[in-house]
Design a protein around this motif. Structure first.
Motif, PDB file in Angstrom:
ATOM      1  N   ARG A  56     -86.062  80.783  45.687  1.00 18.55           N
ATOM      2  CA  ARG A  56     -84.710  80.511  45.198  1.00 18.55           C
ATOM      3  C   ARG A  56     -84.818  80.018  43.762  1.00 18.55           C
ATOM      4  O   ARG A  56     -85.882  80.037  43.154  1.00 18.55           O
ATOM      5  CB  ARG A  56     -84.036  79.469  46.087  1.00 18.55           C
ATOM      6  CG  ARG A  56     -83.977  79.849  47.554  1.00 18.55           C
ATOM      7  CD  ARG A  56     -83.187  81.123  47.801  1.00 18.55           C
ATOM      8  NE  ARG A  56     -83.151  81.478  49.205  1.00 18.55           N
ATOM      9  CZ  ARG A  56     -82.193  81.109  50.041  1.00 18.55           C
ATOM     10  NH1 ARG A  56     -81.197  80.357  49.602  1.00 18.55           N
ATOM     11  NH2 ARG A  56     -82.217  81.484  51.291  1.00 18.55           N
ATOM     12  N   SER A  96     -70.463  66.226  39.474  1.00 18.29           N
ATOM     13  CA  SER A  96     -71.009  67.560  39.692  1.00 18.29           C
ATOM     14  C   SER A  96     -71.135  68.333  38.387  1.00 18.29           C
ATOM     15  O   SER A  96     -71.785  69.384  38.350  1.00 18.29           O
ATOM     16  CB  SER A  96     -70.114  68.334  40.665  1.00 18.29           C
ATOM     17  OG  SER A  96     -68.793  68.451  40.163  1.00 18.29           O
ATOM     18  N   ASP A 127     -78.318  84.015  44.540  1.00 16.82           N
ATOM     19  CA  ASP A 127     -78.250  83.007  43.488  1.00 16.82           C
ATOM     20  C   ASP A 127     -78.376  83.705  42.140  1.00 16.82           C
ATOM     21  O   ASP A 127     -79.412  84.299  41.839  1.00 16.82           O
ATOM     22  CB  ASP A 127     -79.378  81.979  43.643  1.00 16.82           C
ATOM     23  CG  ASP A 127     -79.214  81.123  44.882  1.00 16.82           C
ATOM     24  OD1 ASP A 127     -78.057  80.911  45.291  1.00 16.82           O
ATOM     25  OD2 ASP A 127     -80.228  80.677  45.438  1.00 16.82           O
ATOM     26  N   THR A 167     -75.751  59.527  39.233  1.00 20.11           N
ATOM     27  CA  THR A 167     -76.270  60.754  38.633  1.00 20.11           C
ATOM     28  C   THR A 167     -77.369  60.408  37.646  1.00 20.11           C
ATOM     29  O   THR A 167     -77.192  59.550  36.778  1.00 20.11           O
ATOM     30  CB  THR A 167     -75.154  61.518  37.894  1.00 20.11           C
ATOM     31  OG1 THR A 167     -74.072  61.768  38.798  1.00 20.11           O
ATOM     32  CG2 THR A 167     -75.669  62.832  37.344  1.00 20.11           C
ATOM     33  N   ILE A 170     -83.191  77.166  40.578  1.00 20.56           N
ATOM     34  CA  ILE A 170     -82.275  76.258  39.919  1.00 20.56           C
ATOM     35  C   ILE A 170     -81.997  76.887  38.554  1.00 20.56           C
ATOM     36  O   ILE A 170     -82.761  77.715  38.087  1.00 20.56           O
ATOM     37  CB  ILE A 170     -82.892  74.854  39.805  1.00 20.56           C
ATOM     38  CG1 ILE A 170     -83.263  74.364  41.209  1.00 20.56           C
ATOM     39  CG2 ILE A 170     -81.924  73.878  39.170  1.00 20.56           C
ATOM     40  CD1 ILE A 170     -84.105  73.122  41.234  1.00 20.56           C
ATOM     41  N   SER A 230     -78.761  65.408  37.817  1.00 18.00           N
ATOM     42  CA  SER A 230     -79.210  65.489  39.202  1.00 18.00           C
ATOM     43  C   SER A 230     -78.570  64.358  39.991  1.00 18.00           C
ATOM     44  O   SER A 230     -78.558  63.203  39.537  1.00 18.00           O
ATOM     45  CB  SER A 230     -80.732  65.374  39.282  1.00 18.00           C
ATOM     46  OG  SER A 230     -81.186  65.457  40.615  1.00 18.00           O
ATOM     47  N   TYR A 272     -85.026  64.506  43.099  1.00 19.14           N
ATOM     48  CA  TYR A 272     -84.374  65.448  43.982  1.00 19.14           C
ATOM     49  C   TYR A 272     -84.594  66.872  43.473  1.00 19.14           C
ATOM     50  O   TYR A 272     -84.596  67.109  42.263  1.00 19.14           O
ATOM     51  CB  TYR A 272     -82.869  65.171  44.063  1.00 19.14           C
ATOM     52  CG  TYR A 272     -82.529  63.791  44.561  1.00 19.14           C
ATOM     53  CD1 TYR A 272     -82.315  63.561  45.918  1.00 19.14           C
ATOM     54  CD2 TYR A 272     -82.427  62.714  43.685  1.00 19.14           C
ATOM     55  CE1 TYR A 272     -81.992  62.298  46.389  1.00 19.14           C
ATOM     56  CE2 TYR A 272     -82.110  61.451  44.149  1.00 19.14           C
ATOM     57  CZ  TYR A 272     -81.902  61.245  45.499  1.00 19.14           C
ATOM     58  OH  TYR A 272     -81.594  59.985  45.946  1.00 19.14           O
ATOM     59  N   ASN A 273     -84.791  67.816  44.385  1.00 17.63           N
ATOM     60  CA  ASN A 273     -84.982  69.203  43.995  1.00 17.63           C
ATOM     61  C   ASN A 273     -83.634  69.900  43.796  1.00 17.63           C
ATOM     62  O   ASN A 273     -83.331  70.917  44.403  1.00 17.63           O
ATOM     63  CB  ASN A 273     -85.803  69.949  45.050  1.00 17.63           C
ATOM     64  CG  ASN A 273     -87.249  69.525  45.037  1.00 17.63           C
ATOM     65  OD1 ASN A 273     -87.768  69.147  43.991  1.00 17.63           O
ATOM     66  ND2 ASN A 273     -87.906  69.574  46.173  1.00 17.63           N
ATOM     67  N   ASN A 274     -82.812  69.327  42.947  1.00 17.52           N
ATOM     68  CA  ASN A 274     -81.495  69.894  42.683  1.00 17.52           C
ATOM     69  C   ASN A 274     -81.016  69.370  41.340  1.00 17.52           C
ATOM     70  O   ASN A 274     -81.000  68.162  41.125  1.00 17.52           O
ATOM     71  CB  ASN A 274     -80.501  69.513  43.786  1.00 17.52           C
ATOM     72  CG  ASN A 274     -79.112  70.062  43.506  1.00 17.52           C
ATOM     73  OD1 ASN A 274     -78.973  71.135  42.937  1.00 17.52           O
ATOM     74  ND2 ASN A 274     -78.100  69.312  43.892  1.00 17.52           N
ATOM     75  N   PHE A 275     -80.687  70.269  40.417  1.00 18.15           N
ATOM     76  CA  PHE A 275     -80.119  69.806  39.157  1.00 18.15           C
ATOM     77  C   PHE A 275     -79.340  70.917  38.492  1.00 18.15           C
ATOM     78  O   PHE A 275     -79.501  72.094  38.799  1.00 18.15           O
ATOM     79  CB  PHE A 275     -81.198  69.239  38.216  1.00 18.15           C
ATOM     80  CG  PHE A 275     -82.251  70.217  37.775  1.00 18.15           C
ATOM     81  CD1 PHE A 275     -82.069  71.016  36.667  1.00 18.15           C
ATOM     82  CD2 PHE A 275     -83.460  70.307  38.462  1.00 18.15           C
ATOM     83  CE1 PHE A 275     -83.046  71.891  36.238  1.00 18.15           C
ATOM     84  CE2 PHE A 275     -84.448  71.166  38.049  1.00 18.15           C
ATOM     85  CZ  PHE A 275     -84.244  71.975  36.938  1.00 18.15           C
ATOM     86  N   ASN A 276     -78.456  70.521  37.596  1.00 17.81           N
ATOM     87  CA  ASN A 276     -77.685  71.445  36.774  1.00 17.81           C
ATOM     88  C   ASN A 276     -78.164  71.362  35.335  1.00 17.81           C
ATOM     89  O   ASN A 276     -78.643  70.317  34.886  1.00 17.81           O
ATOM     90  CB  ASN A 276     -76.194  71.109  36.818  1.00 17.81           C
ATOM     91  CG  ASN A 276     -75.568  71.396  38.163  1.00 17.81           C
ATOM     92  OD1 ASN A 276     -75.895  72.386  38.798  1.00 17.81           O
ATOM     93  ND2 ASN A 276     -74.679  70.524  38.604  1.00 17.81           N
ATOM     94  N   TYR A 316     -87.633  78.083  42.630  1.00 19.87           N
ATOM     95  CA  TYR A 316     -87.771  77.088  43.686  1.00 19.87           C
ATOM     96  C   TYR A 316     -88.473  77.717  44.877  1.00 19.87           C
ATOM     97  O   TYR A 316     -88.003  78.718  45.434  1.00 19.87           O
ATOM     98  CB  TYR A 316     -86.385  76.567  44.091  1.00 19.87           C
ATOM     99  CG  TYR A 316     -86.397  75.558  45.207  1.00 19.87           C
ATOM    100  CD1 TYR A 316     -86.951  74.292  45.022  1.00 19.87           C
ATOM    101  CD2 TYR A 316     -85.855  75.871  46.447  1.00 19.87           C
ATOM    102  CE1 TYR A 316     -86.957  73.359  46.055  1.00 19.87           C
ATOM    103  CE2 TYR A 316     -85.854  74.943  47.477  1.00 19.87           C
ATOM    104  CZ  TYR A 316     -86.405  73.695  47.277  1.00 19.87           C
ATOM    105  OH  TYR A 316     -86.406  72.772  48.307  1.00 19.87           O
TER     106      TYR A 316
END
Length: 385
Positions: free
Chosen positions: A172, A263, A120, A241, A174, A235, A218-222, A189
């Motif tokens: 990891r 996305s 990553d 979103t 983000i 997210s 959520y444990n995911n974002f840009n 992360y």
């Protein structure tokens, strides 16, 4: 729009069955022996873009471009390379900077920084044109272990410092970012616990703050850096979103949810032009995030985010597969108001079709395509009139 594979102009004539098969066989062998991909001929239904090309060899066995960002005087490219004296997992880091005129400004290969195209990695250029890399990379001695690293480089690509933020054996990340005062913000992360943290570093790499920070459910974002220097955090949720908009110093300006599963989302060029987003389709949104129009790619959807190249103009990547050999050609289209195609090009160099990694723009009608091809990294700078 149709594409045809041609190796001989007589293919367009009527041929009997045996002659046709013979010609195809000869053309296939010729392509295989030469190592050059078949030519893809495009019907010129749309005007083509003129471009400046730059390409340089990086590795002696493998080169992979991972990310790219704009600086004030050029494009910084991040990737991994492999030389003959390194193992398959022993790929190393490289940085390359190319001017907007297509000239190499500098190239750096870091033989002591282990990375892989499977790690990553995230690249950020600061307001001062310094380069920051966030990397969750495999440990050179234990490939099942991931450590979180932050690297800071000068404007000439010299390493200033490295900070390791180690919480577990499988850290990891983000994406990371930076503030207007030069502070760097990382989001490691912890894979084992399923939580992430917000870590703020000063300009010398010292840790100022380390907190558990669930910005979203959520444990995911840009993280998207906008033309106006705001930062948009997005997210995904169930069918929509979540958005958080921050200023340059990460002070929260607004947050909301939009009923669109996107996305990627960014400001359109021109403050009155709202936003553009990618959801497989290109979406043009107004200032209230309502959809004004959409464009559905004619070929396969690409994972590459679009770019706003000027007011009411957007560059989007598509992927076109063709035979023989199951080749893929990337296609760049410039889209205008209402989803109208203004121009279109196949991305190619010397008869070969590179792997495109990113599209960038300065907002002056340019589309900067960053790619790798064989052992080389390169860019095409297209100009839409």
């Amino acid at each position: 729009m149709a594409y045809y594979i041609t190796n001989d102009s007589t293919m367009i004539k009527k041929l009997n069955f045996i002659a046709f098969l013979s010609l195809i066989f000869i053309g296939f062998v010729a392509c295989s022996d030469s190592g050059t991909s078949p030519e893809v001929v495009e019907e010129q239904e749309y005007p083509a873009l003129e471009s400046i090309n730059f390409e340089t060899e990086i590795g002696t066995e493998r080169t992979n471009v991972i990310d790219a960002e704009l600086a004030s005087n050029g494009v910084v490219i991040l990737g991994a390379y492999k030389d003959l004296d390194s193992s398959c997992l022993g790929m190393k880091l490289f940085l390359l900077k190319v001017s907007f005129d297509g000239e190499e400004l500098w190239k750096r290969k870091y033989s002591d920084i282990n990375v892989s195209k499977c790690d990553d990695l995230d690249l950020v250029t600061t307001d001062a044109d310094e380069v920051v890399i966030f990397a969750a990379a495999r440990d050179a001695e234990n490939i099942s272990k991931f450590d979180y690293h932050v690297y800071k480089f000068t404007t000439a690509g010299d390493l200033m410092w490295e900070q390791t933020i180690d919480y577990s054996d499988n850290d990891r990340f983000i994406l990371g970012t930076h503030k207007a005062n030069g502070e760097i913000v990382a989001y490691p992360y912890e894979f084992s616990s399923g939580t992430f943290r917000k870590v703020t570093l000063d300009t010398n790499g010292n840790i100022l703050e380390d907190i558990e920070n669930p910005s979203f459910t959520y444990n995911n974002f840009n993280i998207i850096n906008t033309p106006s220097r705001k930062k948009i955090y997005t997210s995904p949720n169930d069918g929509g979103t979540d958005l958080k908009v921050y200023d340059r110093n990460l002070q929260l300006l607004s947050e909301l949810n939009i009923p669109l599963a996107v996305s990627y989302l960014n400001e359109a060029q021109g403050s009155e032009n709202g936003y553009f987003a990618y959801s497989g389709d290109l979406l043009k949104l107004d200032s209230n995030f309502e959809t004004e129009w959409s464009y559905t790619p004619e070929y396969s959807h690409s994972h590459i985010s679009p770019a706003s190249i000027a007011e009411h103009k957007y560059a989007i990547m598509e992927e076109r597969s063709f035979s023989p050999g199951s080749y893929t050609a990337y296609v760049i289209s410039v889209i205008g108001t209402g989803g109208q195609i203004l121009s279109r090009n196949i991305i190619e160099h010397n008869g070969n079709y590179p792997t495109v990694r990113k599209v960038l723009s300065r907002g002056n009608n340019d589309a900067i395509v960053v790619y790798h091809l064989g052992l080389n990294a390169g860019i095409n700078i297209y100009q839409q009139q």
